[in-house]
Design an enzyme around this catalytic site. Sequence first.
Site: not given
Ligand code: PGA
Length: 246
Positions: A12-14, A92, A94, A164, A170, A209, A230-231
């Site tokens: 997930n590049w966001k 998600h 967010e 999640e 994050g 994470s 994500g990251g």
């Molecule tokens: P993260 O994000 O791996 O940076 O914690 C995961 C996500 O939000 O899908």
Amino acid sequence: MAIQRKPLVAGNWKLNGSDSLVEEMSSALQKAEISSSDVVICVPAPYLAKFQSSGFDIGAQDVSEHDAGAYTGEVSAEMLAECGAKWVIVGHSERRTYHAESDSQVAQKAAMAIKAGLTPIVCFGEEEEIRDNGTYTDHCIAQLAAVIDVLGIENFAQCVLAYEPVWAIGTGKTASPEQAQDMHKSVRDFIATHSADVAEGMRILYGGSVKADNASELFSQPDVDGGLIGGASLKAEDFIQICRSA
Ligand code: PGA
């Protein structure tokens, strides 16, 4: 005989990316020849068509709950499919937090995705205070029950789920393998109250994470079927190592 669920690793590049990252990631993934797990990269919508040539599955990070009409800024599931997307993340945290998406909107988005032939990756998870007050399992099950209510169990079977925990996204604070397994098992048991077969076949990813050095332990849990990353999905070497861990 128990169903073998093929692991899935979804990046997930966001709101990150560039033409050069698309190129770097496609060539690194091609060279890596990962075949033991399914891999999908969920990029910002403008990069969908560009990433398509990589031969890897691509996904979007959100979709409109509407088909068409006066909804400025929205992108429909049909449009995403025409750009080559096969997957889409819905719900998600967010989106739920910054765009006030409700459980029923998330369900509607999943329904739109399925209608257009996309596989929705339905995210669910609890905030830190809900973890602390002990009601996290009920909270997560309520988020998924809302999706089953709208889709029905047959269509729900076409989704992939992603647990999640909001406090782990994050933050570098990963859920322990036991915490992840415990939630995934509770969710699978809940789905089994609708259909034992759907529960058995459902892929439930863990996200929050996940890094190259903790992925193996998380993915080795019996009810953890891969991850939503994500990251670490922005760094080719890390992401490839995570894919190999699955
Ligand atoms: P993260 O994000 O791996 O940076 O914690 C995961 C996500 O939000 O899908």
